[in-house]
Design an enzyme around this catalytic site. Sequence first.
Site, PDB file in Angstrom:
ATOM      1  N   ALA A  72       0.852  -1.190   0.000  1.00 13.13           N
ATOM      2  CA  ALA A  72       0.000   0.000   0.000  1.00 13.13           C
ATOM      3  C   ALA A  72       0.883   1.233   0.000  1.00 13.13           C
ATOM      4  O   ALA A  72       1.385   1.660   1.038  1.00 13.13           O
ATOM      5  CB  ALA A  72      -0.927   0.011   1.217  1.00 13.13           C
ATOM      6  N   GLY A  73       1.082   1.790  -1.201  1.00  7.50           N
ATOM      7  CA  GLY A  73       1.902   2.989  -1.320  1.00  7.50           C
ATOM      8  C   GLY A  73       1.010   4.197  -1.489  1.00  7.50           C
ATOM      9  O   GLY A  73       0.462   4.733  -0.529  1.00  7.50           O
ATOM     10  N   ARG A  80       1.923  17.752  -0.057  1.00  7.71           N
ATOM     11  CA  ARG A  80       2.239  17.739  -1.491  1.00  7.71           C
ATOM     12  C   ARG A  80       2.940  19.007  -1.974  1.00  7.71           C
ATOM     13  O   ARG A  80       3.933  18.920  -2.687  1.00  7.71           O
ATOM     14  CB  ARG A  80       0.959  17.517  -2.307  1.00  7.71           C
ATOM     15  CG  ARG A  80       0.508  16.088  -2.306  1.00  7.71           C
ATOM     16  CD  ARG A  80      -0.751  15.907  -3.145  1.00  7.71           C
ATOM     17  NE  ARG A  80      -1.651  15.015  -2.439  1.00  7.71           N
ATOM     18  CZ  ARG A  80      -2.936  15.246  -2.241  1.00  7.71           C
ATOM     19  NH1 ARG A  80      -3.492  16.339  -2.698  1.00  7.71           N
ATOM     20  NH2 ARG A  80      -3.663  14.384  -1.582  1.00  7.71           N
ATOM     21  N   GLU A  96       4.696  10.618  -1.414  1.00  8.09           N
ATOM     22  CA  GLU A  96       3.411  11.307  -1.211  1.00  8.09           C
ATOM     23  C   GLU A  96       2.523  11.261  -2.441  1.00  8.09           C
ATOM     24  O   GLU A  96       1.791  12.200  -2.735  1.00  8.09           O
ATOM     25  CB  GLU A  96       3.632  12.758  -0.761  1.00  8.09           C
ATOM     26  CG  GLU A  96       4.321  12.835   0.585  1.00  8.09           C
ATOM     27  CD  GLU A  96       3.559  13.679   1.589  1.00  8.09           C
ATOM     28  OE1 GLU A  96       2.408  14.043   1.331  1.00  8.09           O
ATOM     29  OE2 GLU A  96       4.138  13.951   2.648  1.00  8.09           O
TER      30      GLU A  96
END
Lengths: 391, 361
Positions: free
Chosen positions: A138-139, A256, A371
């Site tokens: 799970a990235g 971000r 991210e």
Amino acid sequence: MDFSIDAKLRDRLEVERAWGRERVRPAGLEADRQGSPLAQDHPYFQDFVARGEGRTRWHGPGSKGEVPPPGVVVRALLVSEELAYWDRGVIVASPGPGLPEPNVLALGTEEQKERFLGPFVALDRPRWACFAMTEPSAGSDAAAICTTARKDGDHWILNGAKCFIGNASRADWILVQATLDPSKGRDAQRSFFVEKGTPGLGGFKIEKKMGLKAYESTSFSLVDCRVPASNLLGGEARYERRAGFKTAMRTFNAGRPVIAANAVGIGRAALDEALAFARNADRLGDPRIRDRIEALARRLRMARLCCLRAGWLADHGKPNIVEASMSKALGATVAEEATSLGMELLGAVGARGDHLIEKLYRDAKAMDIVEGTGQIQRVIMARQLVKLPRS
Amino acid sequence: MIDLDPGDDLELLRQTARSFALEELVPRLRDAEADRAVSASVRAAFAQIGLAGLELPESLGGAELGPLARAFVNEELGAGDAGAALALDPLGPALYPLLELGGEPALVEYGLPLLEEEGARAVLVCDDDASLEVVGDRLSGWVPWVPADRPDLVVVLTRDGALVLREGFESEVLRGAGLRAAGASALRFDAVPVAAQWRDTAAAARARGRARLYAASLLLGVLRHGAEFSRDYAQQRVAFGRPIAHHQGLAFLITDMHMAVEGARLLIHEAAWRAESAHPFEDAAASAWVETVSASVLVGPACVQILGGHGFMQDYPMEKAMREARALGLWLGGADAAREDAGRALCAGPPPVALSAGGIL
């Protein structure tokens, strides 16, 4: 409308520029040459703390943190860009409450703030904290994490594996994201403080990376790891309002533009090095070279403006989902373009592996991964722009 | 300190221009294209909202607003009908050499008479590579396209100055690839008398920078319209059981188009802000123009592509957007000259490269 910065920020950027030149870049080059993260007792970290950095914004019971000055996000983005210009890996390696601090300030109980942020008020030594979301399977799809949390009396029992977690092995505590039920998606997610030395927390493996070697990216496991019920971020009551996953994504949303600003910093460094090399090689008379350098400078400027727009919106409490993703997608791409052009201008010199641009070329790639990849950013934007379904 | 809020005045201006574009230009865009002109009623409506003298000095009856106002207005008018926007602006970017080099006397002598004659037009020719020949007070040469039928005044902007031609030139009316509402013609100069001439390299650079911002903001409007129209269509049109916008290939194309438009707008606004704040802006304007033209290479064809066969047909405005975007990108010397200007300036100094001017970003 105003695109200027004030004298205070200008002065701050000058200070960071000097610090970056004298301390950050040498430390980054040292780590890159040795192929491993800077050690915890590295003089850089001591001096970083002595400089007054690495402290929390929380100032004691009742405090919600320093009142942010106007334009705090925009200011932070520009400082972050400047420091990343000198070495983004060293910036991430730097001590402090780091990525989880905003969540703890916003959502933590008073007891949690005192217990976990308290040691960062007046630092006795370099201290780290970190946030653990990513898992081997799970990235970018953070909703798919499999690390479980099971209530057992007045404790929670965590089981699972995390990977690519910055500064994990040296952190005083890790804010671990886990799920009560993997089949229930985001609503079942919770955040837990797991302190260093907790039984069941182990298997730390510092990964060997292509670039950004100054900080550790670490995998670890949680095997029947028991933490007190009081280690659930925000306490039980908070999650009755279904805020689990959104808590974590709040960090990402703010993150971000920072990654994008870092990417712009790396891109600027590559552009400056490339330009210097081309000048020394007497190649700036070639219009093909000039055109490509112009294109990079233009796109770096555009990427910076996109970052600042995302930050400005955040400063004004306005939604910035599209802008944050746009800045991330664009900034990372331009950084790769800048470092790649730098390598091309170097020619065979770039292939030697001992030029700063070659290091920046390796470093920059990560910016399009961490991210949320550029592809994931487009998915996020498409959800907003054309209501792209989640499934 | 950085503040991206346009403020009440600019916002009001934007809304005014947007309403005009939606109510007056969009419903008539095919008529204007066929007629190679805007109707008298549209001209009257335009005069009524007070945008005609946007940048003219107050002393000459204008609003004396700056490059930011022009950028906001042009984006809206360009999103409605870029050709009509040109047709409605008698001086267009020819205003800038007159103002920057000749000052108000030049404007009174050469510019104002055009404002009093319905449909009169001035055109700006950027002779960046000195292809036109000046011998004494006569100019010779050929310009393959300007966006006007039989212009009344020609202002030639060179690297080191500007000159004005009032009479003696031949106009050959062309079909025009785009911007047909403004008209199109080729100009032939055969020892045409020069009515006025000024030499000032710095002022010429400023005029060129402002002209590039004028064109860039108009082009931005075309691109925004193309991106938004095709995005809306993609959410309505269903293929393989779902809106085509929900197929990832198109979803990503749509996000890339959005990014291209937003990024170009930021560069335009920053360069316009520099110009308005008396900071050096010429290189930033050149970059903004290049980036907007680059964006048009993606957005223009892509907005047709998203509509598929419908995009190719004139029932929808996307084919027009694609043609207009390409034509606008060739105006005023196109992107190549601007790229060369910005590249030379960038490479002239030692690193670090300033993405910003001294004291500003």
